[in-house]
Scaffold this motif. Structure first.
Motif, short mmCIF file in Angstrom:
data_model
loop_
_atom_site.label_atom_id
_atom_site.label_comp_id
_atom_site.label_asym_id
_atom_site.label_seq_id
_atom_site.Cartn_x
_atom_site.Cartn_y
_atom_site.Cartn_z
N SER A 184 0.85 -1.20 0.00
CA SER A 184 0.00 0.00 0.00
C SER A 184 0.88 1.24 0.00
N TRP A 185 0.27 2.38 -0.35
CA TRP A 185 1.01 3.64 -0.32
C TRP A 185 1.46 3.97 1.09
N LYS A 186 0.64 3.64 2.08
CA LYS A 186 1.00 3.90 3.48
C LYS A 186 2.25 3.12 3.87
N ASP A 187 2.29 1.85 3.50
CA ASP A 187 3.46 1.02 3.81
C ASP A 187 4.69 1.51 3.05
N SER A 232 6.02 4.61 4.75
CA SER A 232 6.68 4.23 6.00
C SER A 232 8.07 3.66 5.72
#
Length: 374
Positions: A257-260, A263
């Motif tokens: 995901s973009w979030k991962d 991060s």
């Protein structure tokens, strides 16, 4: 503002142009028929990698290298899923020398602790580190062995890439890693090594001990690769090599995901302030300035404060030199298909990279279920 823009753009063009030139200076290495001689200890730290381990274990079982010349050391970093069980069930079905040990924590960096713990157990002369979400090529160890026999290397950086997928998030990450690999190879080509990746990194055990391992940067969670590279580059520059060999390419997994992804990139960026390599810092600064320039001048041109035609020239220069470097990487890694996504990725990347750089200055980040402070 126009003069500043010209200076930044010319600096960026020269820098990436040097990487393009350096990329071709490192000649591809082809395997021969040499008898295998080098003994390796392969170290694989892991934490909650149940989803990825079956692919890695399958690739380990397919390695074409004499069984008595390598061992695999898995280091369990407090996993709470079925990772250890997956490896344990695999052991009776393989002829490879594989062991699972527990990480001994002593610093703020779990992965550095894991590698140090494993090196204390390692019985062979050469250490190779990789990650639990990787797939190893069939002639991986043979590639390192033949290069070691051919050269006087004490430390070897080798290529990594992502497995290709159809969605844009994966393609964006693949373009990014191809860019990083291009800069890595190019840096070696101009005798300015400043990047490597711990997923495919080899060095003599005695070298690690001589340089006191990760001492001096254990307060930083990541950087098990870059900080050690800096030590080697300073102590033994002539014996630090890049293995540009198709048979040595390790493939790893993209972030889901973009979030991962953000991060992960924040974790990578958080260590840059601690770099000791002046060229690495200069490179990071020029790249950040160039991405910031694209964003700022677009905003100013929209407001009528900056000449829009000059902004177009800046973008065209950046587009062409970026494409040239990534194209060379894509050819070497046999991943030309991803170039179809280059235009869209090129548009997004300045905003993505600038956001990651800004975020890494102030925010903590989460990785493998743990929170790390800046």
């Amino acid at each position: 503002m126009v003069l500043t823009s010209i200076i930044i753009t010319i600096s960026y063009l020269f820098l990436i142009g040097c990487f393009v030139f350096g990329f071709d200076k490192i000649k591809p290495f082809q395997l021969g028929d040499n008898s295998s001689k080098t003994a390796f200890s392969v170290i694989i730290p892991f934490r909650n990698e149940a989803e990825n381990l079956p692919r890695l274990l399958a690739s380990i079982d397919e390695l074409e290298y004499p069984k008595h010349l390598f061992e695999i050391i898995f280091v369990d970093d407090a996993s709470h899923d079925s990772s250890v069980d997956i490896i344990t069930r695999f052991l009776p079905n393989t002829r490879n020398d594989i062991q699972v040990i527990k990480n001994k924590r002593s610093t703020q960096s779990p992965k550095k602790d894991a590698i140090t713990t494993a090196i204390h157990h390692a019985k062979n002369k050469w250490i190779i580190t990789t990650d639990a979400d990787c797939i190893l090529p069939k002639y991986w160890l043979g590639s390192f062995d033949e290069w070691i026999q051919k050269t006087n290397a004490k430390c070897i950086v080798a290529p990594i890439t992502y497995t290709y997928a159809a969605n844009f998030l994966d393609q964006f990450q693949l373009l990014d890693i191809l860019s990083l690999q291009g800069a890595t190879i190019g840096g070696f080509g101009i005798n300015k090594p400043f990047l490597c990746n711990g997923a495919n990194f080899a060095y003599e055990k005695t070298l690690f001990q001589e340089l006191n391992g990760f001492e001096g940067n254990t307060d930083i969670a990541s950087g098990d690769d870059i900080f050690l590279l800096e030590k080697v580059a300073k102590a033994y520059p002539e014996q630090l090599h890049y293995l540009k060999c198709e048979n040595a390419i390790v493939k790893t997994q993209t972030q889901p995901s973009w979030k991962d992804l953000i991060s992960q990139r924040v974790r990578w960026a958080a260590k840059t302030s601690a770099y000791n390599n002046g060229f690495g810092k200069l490179t990071g600064g020029i790249v950040l300035l160039m991405n910031g320039l694209v964003i700022l001048t677009l905003l100013l041109a929209t407001l009528g404060i900056f000449n829009f035609k000059i902004w177009v020239y800046i973008v065209i220069i950046k587009f062409n030199i970026d494409f040239f470097l990534i194209y060379k990487s894509a050819i070497f890694f046999n991943q030309k298909a991803v170039l179809r996504s280059f235009i869209f990725g090129f548009i997004i990347y300045p905003f993505f990279s600038f956001y990651v750089a800004f975020t890494s200055l102030f925010k903590s980040y989460k990785w493998k279920g743990r929170t790390f402070k800046k």
